[in-house]
Design an enzyme around this catalytic site. Structure first.
Site, mmCIF file in Angstrom:
data_model
loop_
_atom_site.group_PDB
_atom_site.id
_atom_site.type_symbol
_atom_site.label_atom_id
_atom_site.label_comp_id
_atom_site.label_asym_id
_atom_site.label_seq_id
_atom_site.Cartn_x
_atom_site.Cartn_y
_atom_site.Cartn_z
ATOM 1 N N ALA A 61 0.884 -1.162 0.158
ATOM 2 C CA ALA A 61 0.100 0.014 -0.018
ATOM 3 C C ALA A 61 0.863 1.353 -0.050
ATOM 4 C CB ALA A 61 -0.859 -0.032 1.099
ATOM 5 N N VAL A 62 1.889 1.253 0.721
ATOM 6 C CA VAL A 62 2.739 2.499 0.818
ATOM 7 C C VAL A 62 3.715 2.429 -0.270
ATOM 8 C CG1 VAL A 62 4.443 3.505 2.233
ATOM 9 C CG2 VAL A 62 2.647 2.631 3.373
ATOM 10 N N ARG A 87 8.536 -13.251 -4.571
ATOM 11 C CA ARG A 87 7.216 -13.630 -5.232
ATOM 12 C C ARG A 87 6.322 -12.841 -6.041
ATOM 13 N NH1 ARG A 87 5.147 -13.483 -0.509
ATOM 14 N NH2 ARG A 87 4.059 -11.457 -0.737
ATOM 15 N N ARG A 147 14.083 4.159 13.847
ATOM 16 C CA ARG A 147 13.686 5.397 14.481
ATOM 17 C C ARG A 147 14.319 5.676 15.635
ATOM 18 N NH1 ARG A 147 7.410 3.528 13.296
ATOM 19 N NH2 ARG A 147 7.280 4.130 10.881
ATOM 20 N N CYS A 182 3.192 6.716 11.453
ATOM 21 C CA CYS A 182 2.009 7.607 11.094
ATOM 22 C C CYS A 182 1.422 8.321 12.144
ATOM 23 C CB CYS A 182 1.046 6.723 10.370
ATOM 24 S SG CYS A 182 0.410 5.285 11.092
ATOM 25 N N SER A 212 -5.735 0.999 6.860
ATOM 26 C CA SER A 212 -4.421 1.044 6.027
ATOM 27 C C SER A 212 -3.168 0.918 6.870
ATOM 28 C CB SER A 212 -4.328 2.431 5.450
ATOM 29 O OG SER A 212 -4.614 3.590 6.229
ATOM 30 N N HIS A 295 -6.245 8.436 9.785
ATOM 31 C CA HIS A 295 -6.440 8.450 11.228
ATOM 32 C C HIS A 295 -7.021 9.733 11.656
ATOM 33 C CE1 HIS A 295 -4.065 5.095 10.835
ATOM 34 N NE2 HIS A 295 -2.767 5.211 11.473
ATOM 35 N N GLN A 370 -3.118 8.333 6.454
ATOM 36 C CA GLN A 370 -2.121 7.580 6.890
ATOM 37 C C GLN A 370 -1.059 7.233 6.009
ATOM 38 O OE1 GLN A 370 -1.757 3.959 6.371
ATOM 39 N NE2 GLN A 370 -0.043 3.932 7.671
#
Length: 387
Positions: A61-62, A87, A147, A182, A212, A295, A370
């Protein structure tokens, strides 16, 4: 170093964008049979003097949103490499009228790559991020892998761009730069302008987090469960261990010994690092809600210095990447649906905290996409600062 290119599309937001008009948009794989741009729009992104770019985790998705934002912002690149798992290798994708083949991520994937955008999970980032940096690639990583590493900048371009001033594109020296979580990005986009004026002593955050955040499969499962429940069937629970449609529950991140879950502690620790303030008091409760991709967060603030609600509202109206949605007479405030597929973070419900004396406390309500500002857009704004 150029200052970050920030979103100024406030009028588009207030007039209602395509997401509001057409409903919820699920992330889609950009297949070779689809097109990602209008035939009437001239593309200037492919440039000989641009950096070479790799997208790691491109089928997620990102990863898909990375491509969308790169295109939307005309990010310059001289070459683009699309990387994913074994894959997914071999899949054909079209981007800006050019055909690409997804390649398997390997240790040799970063030869000659200037900037790599990672969103393939922490374990992949830990393995391949340092390898890429050793080869001279600047890695912008969307996972939690680096992070809290004191040697890795944790960056929101509108908040703390100075922490990556030492990272230079074209120097031949690679680097790791971390994208915050996020919920942290969306929260601090709204709170930091107020913090700069009155200094936050304590922040209490309750989040209402979309599907998400758990990936494209969770979004698809929410749609599937909604259909199943409406048809009187047992909901399919593959991603979460309980019904998601027409329900909400404590965020699915693992619970820590202190009773907080990992998502909540990310907000605590990342806020302190981004603000360079180990003493700021932060507590959070994170909830998963049946919303597709944006969000929402309720934020209570206690300040060292007084800040009245009107001044706070004016500060927010002038903050980059923020739009204030506040119509008390019509009871209209930010909603996840209205910020979906938008770059700006929306803020409303700005009011004095009546439980505190004077103007030392505020409550605000924040909504942000998000996948965009909470992930892909923030990462590409970081990359723009390198240009």
């Amino acid at each position: 170093m150029h200052s970050p290119a920030l979103s100024l599309r406030h009028n588009h937001f207030l007039n209602g964008g395509s997401a509001v008009a057409s409903g919820i948009r699920l992330p889609r794989l950009i297949s070779s049979s689809s097109t990602s741009s209008s035939p009437f729009r001239v593309r200037m992104s492919l440039q000989e003097n641009g950096p070479s770019v790799a997208v790691v985790g491109v089928t997620g998705a990102v990863g898909q949103e990375f491509l969308s934002v790169l295109s939307d912002r005309n990010f310059p690149y001289r070459s683009l490499k699309l990387l994913a798992s074994k894959r997914s290798a071999g899949k054909s994708m079209k981007f800006e009228e050019r055909d690409y083949t997804v390649e398997e991520l390997t240790e040799d994937s970063f030869d000659g790559i200037d900037i790599a955008l990672f969103s393939a999970g922490g374990s992949i980032s830990k393995k391949f991020g340092p390898l890429a940096a050793q080869k001279g690639t600047i890695v912008v990583d969307n996972s939690s892998a680096f992070r809290m590493d004191e040697n890795v900048p944790l960056v929101i371009p509108e908040v703390n761009p100075e922490v990556m001033a030492h990272v230079k594109l074209g120097s031949g020296k690679g680097a790791l730069i971390a994208n915050p979580n996020c919920s942290t990005i969306i929260c601090l986009m709204a709170v930091t302008p107020l913090h700069r004026r009155a200094k936050v002593k304590r922040m209490v955050v309750s989040t209402y987090q979309a599907a998400s955040g758990a990936g494209a499969a969770a979004m698809e499962e929410l749609v599937q469960q909604t259909r199943e429940v409406l048809e009187g069937k047992e909901p399919t629970c593959n991603i979460f261990n309980q019904q998601y449609a027409f329900n909400l529950f404590s965020h699915n991140a693992p619970i820590q010994p202190n009773g907080y879950n990992e998502e909540e502690m990310k907000l605590v620790k990342e806020t302190r690092k981004i603000w360079s303030d180990k003493d700021v008091k932060v507590t959070a409760t994170c909830i998963r809600v049946p919303v597709m991709r944006a969000h929402a967060e309720s934020v209570n603030l206690q300040f060292e210095n007084p800040l009245d609600e009107n001044t706070a509202r004016d500060i927010l109206k002038n903050a980059p990447g923020i739009v204030v949605v506040e119509d008390r007479a019509s009871n209209r405030f930010p909603t996840p649906l209205e910020v979906s597929n938008k770059d700006d973070v929306a803020v409303g419900r700005v009011r004095r905290d009546v439980s505190q004396d004077g103007d030392y406390g505020l409550d605000i309500f924040v909504c942000g996409d998000q996948i965009r500002k909470g992930a892909a857009l923030n990462a590409i704004q970081i990359a723009e600062m390198l240009l």
